[in-house]
Design an enzyme around this catalytic site. Structure first.
Site, mmCIF file in Angstrom:
data_model
loop_
_atom_site.group_PDB
_atom_site.id
_atom_site.type_symbol
_atom_site.label_atom_id
_atom_site.label_comp_id
_atom_site.label_asym_id
_atom_site.label_seq_id
_atom_site.Cartn_x
_atom_site.Cartn_y
_atom_site.Cartn_z
ATOM 1 N N GLN A 178 1.112 -1.317 -0.320
ATOM 2 C CA GLN A 178 -0.264 -0.239 0.492
ATOM 3 C C GLN A 178 0.578 1.288 0.165
ATOM 4 O O GLN A 178 0.738 2.405 -0.604
ATOM 5 C CB GLN A 178 -0.885 0.133 1.597
ATOM 6 C CG GLN A 178 -2.064 -1.208 1.127
ATOM 7 C CD GLN A 178 -2.998 -0.704 -0.011
ATOM 8 O OE1 GLN A 178 -3.074 0.495 -0.597
ATOM 9 N NE2 GLN A 178 -3.561 -1.516 -0.619
ATOM 10 N N SER A 198 3.389 -4.108 -5.325
ATOM 11 C CA SER A 198 2.910 -5.047 -6.274
ATOM 12 C C SER A 198 2.602 -3.739 -7.717
ATOM 13 O O SER A 198 2.800 -2.293 -7.215
ATOM 14 C CB SER A 198 1.456 -4.489 -5.362
ATOM 15 O OG SER A 198 0.227 -5.159 -6.852
ATOM 16 N N HIS A 200 -0.577 -3.453 -9.724
ATOM 17 C CA HIS A 200 -1.975 -2.807 -9.546
ATOM 18 C C HIS A 200 -2.344 -2.080 -8.549
ATOM 19 O O HIS A 200 -3.334 -1.349 -8.495
ATOM 20 C CB HIS A 200 -2.755 -4.066 -9.604
ATOM 21 C CG HIS A 200 -3.657 -5.016 -8.892
ATOM 22 N ND1 HIS A 200 -4.789 -4.425 -8.276
ATOM 23 C CD2 HIS A 200 -3.082 -5.372 -7.823
ATOM 24 C CE1 HIS A 200 -5.422 -5.186 -7.085
ATOM 25 N NE2 HIS A 200 -3.933 -5.787 -7.129
ATOM 26 N N THR A 236 8.088 -18.977 -16.050
ATOM 27 C CA THR A 236 7.971 -18.225 -16.864
ATOM 28 C C THR A 236 7.923 -16.918 -16.276
ATOM 29 O O THR A 236 6.789 -16.453 -16.007
ATOM 30 C CB THR A 236 7.899 -18.832 -18.349
ATOM 31 O OG1 THR A 236 8.194 -19.950 -19.001
ATOM 32 C CG2 THR A 236 7.937 -17.952 -19.162
ATOM 33 N N CYS A 324 -20.553 -9.454 4.959
ATOM 34 C CA CYS A 324 -20.954 -10.023 4.420
ATOM 35 C C CYS A 324 -21.403 -11.707 4.184
ATOM 36 O O CYS A 324 -21.050 -11.243 2.782
ATOM 37 C CB CYS A 324 -22.558 -9.513 5.065
ATOM 38 S SG CYS A 324 -23.595 -10.149 5.195
#
Lengths: 385, 123
Positions: A178, A198, A200, A236, A324
């Site tokens: 983050q 990361s 994305h 790969t 939920c």
């Protein structure tokens, strides 16, 4: 409803146009296997190498210290399991507010015979480095603490924990999914040995992430089947993804500072606006030590999913702090660890802003949160909630 | 998750929401799994529910289910209401996702409980 506002950048982000442009040739024009020695393979290898160099430059580390993985979850798994398995047995320290990629991994390690201490957090969601110090044992083999919490945005005192780890030569893993590319991050100054990041979350593609592994850190691979990534991660390489991640990092290095300031101002505008209009609402997380774009609202006596649905129907995407699933709702483990009372925790709604967010968007969201919460509270005057 | 237009309409514009003074019957149902709670109030004349109101706490489908159930209940005999099923509520909502079925259970259960309350008061 024509207006659409995406305030879920902590979940994922759109691919930056410059990133997409950089990636496109690597689908059908440059498609060799980077491990192949022929020209097709060498062109592909160049793409991987360039991306690795860009990331290394951004982190001010050596390219050999960067390993590509399939996502933040894999990076966390490799980081934590890789450190633990290299030692075979012993004790790990982590926090109770980690992403499940770390928490569940630690639980699996416990089942395999490792000991794990989960240190708690204060009401702002912050780990106390002293608590980490008290948790240290002679057989402590690794510490893993996240840089920023995705739900509430609190930044952890990584530097202080890193110093503890350094003093005792205990490898320190940090889940920076983050924060990487959002705020400055100096692995040497912070004493970080292994770092998860990361693609994305920073306008790169999904399915690509990485791990910084400080040279000399004893790690074992958890995925076998090839000599890729200096035998640290078989498989790969995701060529277009890697190229995209490299470009995304380069773009972030250029834009990060200005955007962090802009987004933080918008986040403050959002919170001030909501606070001025909606009664019984709080901001969770640390008041100052927080991610620039994250505003996690706690709306008392209203159920978070109903707010998310209400906003969704107005074209606004935010995420619920309690989900939920299969008819079983639990407030987030992060809010529980922070000791947030249930009547507030059940109404947790996270807004995470990004590069496309405008002041007009924020004003529309403020107005919509007010409308939706007001309506929900009229329909649900059950004090027992 | 996709919800039916009817469900969305009831969520956005709940019918008969709010409490009732001196009701002839009240009943609650709770789904412990996620803390959803719905309470129904009945005004009964000549054995029929002439007014049905509700209060609820829960996710969107739970609010919509209570609203649609209040419409289903109005004008019916209390005997009828005591036999209302989750299936009736779900059908009126034009379906519920598998993991939100409890919304219909809570609404139907609360309305049945309100009906049972009136029936027991009459005895």
């Amino acid at each position: 409803m024509s207006r659409r506002v995406y305030l879920d950048h902590n979940a994922s982000t759109p691919v930056h146009p410059e990133v997409l442009a950089e990636m496109l040739p690597f689908f059908a024009e440059i498609y060799g296997n980077p491990s192949s020695i022929h020209a097709f393979g060498r062109d592909a290898r160049d793409g991987v190498d360039q991306a690795r160099e860009r990331i290394a430059r951004f982190l001010q580390v050596s390219p050999q210290e960067i390993v590509f993985t399939s996502g933040g979850t894999e990076s966390d798994n490799l980081g934590v399991k890789g450190l633990a398995s290299a030692r075979g047995r012993g004790h790990l320290i982590t926090s109770s507010v980690e992403h499940h990629a770390v928490l569940r991994t630690c639980q699996v390690l416990e089942a395999q015979g490792f000991d794990v201490t989960y240190v708690g957090v204060d009401a702002h969601g912050m780990v106390d480095p002293d608590e980490v110090r008290h948790a240290l044992r002679p057989d402590t083999i690794a510490i893993s603490v996240m840089h920023a919490n995705s739900e509430v945005g609190t930044l952890q005192p990584i530097g202080a924990i890193g110093r503890l780890a350094r003093e005792r030569s205990i490898p320190f893993h940090v889940d920076a999914v983050q924060t990487f590319g959002k705020i400055p991050l100096d692995v040497d100054a912070l004493g970080i040995d292994v770092l998860s990041f990361s693609g994305h979350k920073i306008y790169g593609p999904k399915g690509i992430a990485g791990l910084y592994i400080r040279k000399g850190t004893k790690m074992v691979s958890i995925q076998h089947g090839g000599e890729h990534e200096r035998r640290r991660r078989a498989g790969t390489e995701n060529l277009p993804g890697i190229v995209g991640l490299g470009k995304a990092v380069e773009v972030r290095a250029r834009d990060m500072q200005a955007e962090a300031e802009r987004v933080a101002a918008l986040r403050d505008r959002l919170w001030e606006g909501v606070r001025a209009r909606v009664p019984e609402v709080r901001l969770s997380g640390h008041p100052t030590e927080r991610l620039p774009g994250t505003a996690s609202l706690l709306v008392r006596h209203v159920e978070s999913e109903s707010i998310v649905l209400g906003l969704d129907l107005k074209g606004i995407a935010v995420s619920a702090g309690s989900a939920c699933t299969s008819g079983n709702v639990e407030p987030s483990h992060v809010l529980v660890a922070m000791g947030v009372p249930l009547d507030w925790a059940m109404g947790a709604v996270r807004c995470s802003l990004g590069r496309s967010t405008t002041a007009e968007d924020v004003d529309y969201v403020i107005e919509s949160v007010d409308t939706v919460v007001r309506r929900l509270r009229q329909a649900l005057p059950v004090g027992a909630a | 998750m996709r919800y039916s237009p009817t469900l969305v309409d009831h969520f956005l514009n709940p019918r008969n929401a709010g409490m009732m003074r001196e009701p002839d019957g009240t009943g609650e149902s709770e789904y412990a799994g996620c803390g959803d709670l719905t309470r129904f109030f009945l005004r009964v004349r000549h054995g029929r529910a002439v007014e049905v109101r509700f209060q609820t706490y829960g996710c969107g489908p739970t609010i919509a289910a209570a609203s649609v159930a209040s419409e289903l209940g109005r004008g019916r005999t209390v005997d009828d209401l005591s036999r209302l099923t989750s299936g009736d509520v779900e059908e009126a909502l034009e379906g519920l996702p598998e993991n939100r079925k409890h919304a219909a259970d809570v609404a139907a259960g609360a309305l049945r409980a309100a009906a049972a309350d009136w029936l027991s008061r009459r005895r």
